[in-house]
Design a protein around this motif. Structure first.
Motif, PDB file in Angstrom:
ATOM      1  N   ILE A  20      -2.930   4.757  -3.227  1.00 21.17           N
ATOM      2  CA  ILE A  20      -4.021   5.520  -2.641  1.00 21.17           C
ATOM      3  C   ILE A  20      -3.727   7.015  -2.667  1.00 21.17           C
ATOM      4  O   ILE A  20      -2.575   7.442  -2.704  1.00 21.17           O
ATOM      5  N   ASP A  21      -4.793   7.768  -2.650  1.00 22.41           N
ATOM      6  CA  ASP A  21      -4.710   9.218  -2.552  1.00 22.41           C
ATOM      7  C   ASP A  21      -4.884   9.585  -1.082  1.00 22.41           C
ATOM      8  O   ASP A  21      -5.985   9.486  -0.534  1.00 22.41           O
ATOM      9  N   ARG A  22      -3.797   9.973  -0.416  1.00 18.09           N
ATOM     10  CA  ARG A  22      -3.868  10.240   1.019  1.00 18.09           C
ATOM     11  C   ARG A  22      -4.790  11.408   1.352  1.00 18.09           C
ATOM     12  O   ARG A  22      -5.301  11.508   2.464  1.00 18.09           O
TER      13      ARG A  22
ATOM     14  N   GLN B 172     -10.542   2.718  -1.060  1.00 19.24           N
ATOM     15  CA  GLN B 172      -9.586   2.354  -2.117  1.00 19.24           C
ATOM     16  C   GLN B 172      -8.763   1.136  -1.706  1.00 19.24           C
ATOM     17  O   GLN B 172      -8.518   0.238  -2.518  1.00 19.24           O
ATOM     18  N   VAL B 173      -8.362   1.092  -0.449  1.00 17.96           N
ATOM     19  CA  VAL B 173      -7.569  -0.036   0.049  1.00 17.96           C
ATOM     20  C   VAL B 173      -8.371  -1.328  -0.049  1.00 17.96           C
ATOM     21  O   VAL B 173      -7.870  -2.360  -0.510  1.00 17.96           O
TER      22      VAL B 173
ATOM     23  N   ARG C  92       0.056   7.360  -4.081  1.00 19.07           N
ATOM     24  CA  ARG C  92      -0.095   7.391  -5.540  1.00 19.07           C
ATOM     25  C   ARG C  92       1.010   8.215  -6.208  1.00 19.07           C
ATOM     26  O   ARG C  92       1.435   7.923  -7.319  1.00 19.07           O
TER      27      ARG C  92
ATOM     28  N   VAL D 194       0.868  -1.168   0.000  1.00 21.34           N
ATOM     29  CA  VAL D 194       0.000   0.000   0.000  1.00 21.34           C
ATOM     30  C   VAL D 194       0.909   1.222   0.000  1.00 21.34           C
ATOM     31  O   VAL D 194       1.769   1.358   0.874  1.00 21.34           O
TER      32      VAL D 194
ATOM     33  N   ALA E 136      -9.926   6.880   1.144  1.00 22.75           N
ATOM     34  CA  ALA E 136      -8.693   6.122   0.951  1.00 22.75           C
ATOM     35  C   ALA E 136      -8.851   4.700   1.482  1.00 22.75           C
ATOM     36  O   ALA E 136      -8.310   3.752   0.907  1.00 22.75           O
TER      37      ALA E 136
ATOM     38  N   GLN F 293      -9.125  -2.302  -3.966  1.00 25.51           N
ATOM     39  CA  GLN F 293      -7.951  -2.833  -4.672  1.00 25.51           C
ATOM     40  C   GLN F 293      -7.369  -4.045  -3.949  1.00 25.51           C
ATOM     41  O   GLN F 293      -6.924  -5.004  -4.584  1.00 25.51           O
TER      42      GLN F 293
END
Length: 245
Positions: free
Chosen positions: A119-121, A130-131, A99, A96, A127, A134
């Motif tokens: 990920i976009d923090r 997203q984790v 991005r 992880v 986020a 994916q």
């Protein structure tokens, strides 16, 4: 001498990274596992020079704790060493990561072709979505997910708050959680150009059955094991533990 060896190692990385960035571009049509093996040649070369040029060896204990199915690994983060070595210690893995790293010349381009969770923090709670989105796909494909719950590299003997991302993934997918402790920061310190020779000990803890556990409980159990193991194996970095003993 350590400076010269470290400089030569940096030169090795400068030479091989563009080569494997090109390899990464060429193997883009291949399956994720095949891309992982081919691009992973960079890791094999780097690990050889880490051992034979830098003089950094490693020993793994607790390897029998690795579950047969894909899992989420929550690992102490002290240096860049573990981001390289875990690719050889564990089954096929995905990290992880931020991005922005994928936009780095050569290194990021190759990384983008590897199985990763980017990920976009700035996305906040999104986020975590997203984790899970994916990560669940990669777990189904047989990849382990490696998360550094402290979020950044910490110096030996220090601890930061364990963030919930990895535990969130485990609780939402039911994947086992494997805690990992090590002392890589003793020999490869954060932002230090010069690396010191020595033996890194990597300790793999018993898998935590995530089924039925909350994110908070998984995170708490992993943190408790990792921090206790750090103090057991490396008490010299924790004066308060030595005093209590």
């Amino acid at each position: 001498m350590h400076f010269i060896r470290s400089a030569l190692f940096a030169l090795v990385l400068i030479v091989i990274t563009p080569v494997f960035a090109l390899v990464a571009l060429l193997v883009t049509p291949f399956s994720p596992h095949r891309r992982y093996r081919l691009i992973g040649g960079w890791t094999t070369i780097a690990m050889w020079f880490i051992r034979h040029l830098l003089g950094i060896r490693h020993k793994v204990i607790g390897q029998e704790n690795l579950p047969q199915r894909s899992a989420v690994a929550l690992c102490k983060h002290q240096s860049a060493w573990e981001t390289i070595a875990l690719q050889r210690i564990l089954p096929p893995i995905a990290f992880v990561l931020k991005r922005e790293l994928l936009r780095l010349p050569f290194f990021g381009w190759g990384l983008a072709r590897m199985p990763v969770i980017a990920i976009d923090r700035a996305a906040g709670k999104d986020a975590l979505s997203q984790v899970v989105e994916q990560g669940s796909k990669l777990l189904d494909q047989g990849f382990w997910i490696v998360v550094f719950p402290e979020g950044t590299r910490v110096a030996p003997g220090t601890t930061r708050r364990y963030k919930p991302g990895g535990a969130w993934l485990a609780s939402h997918t039911g994947a086992p959680t494997v805690p990992i402790a090590h002392n890589a920061g003793e020999f490869w310190r954060k932002n230090a150009f010069v690396k010191q020779p020595g033996e890194i000990i990597v300790s793999i803890g018993p898998a935590i059955d995530s089924e039925g556990l909350s994110t908070e409980e998984i995170n708490k159990r992993a943190e408790a094991w990792i921090e206790a193991e750090m103090r057991r194996l490396f008490p010299q970095h924790y004066p308060e533990s030595a005093a209590e003993g």
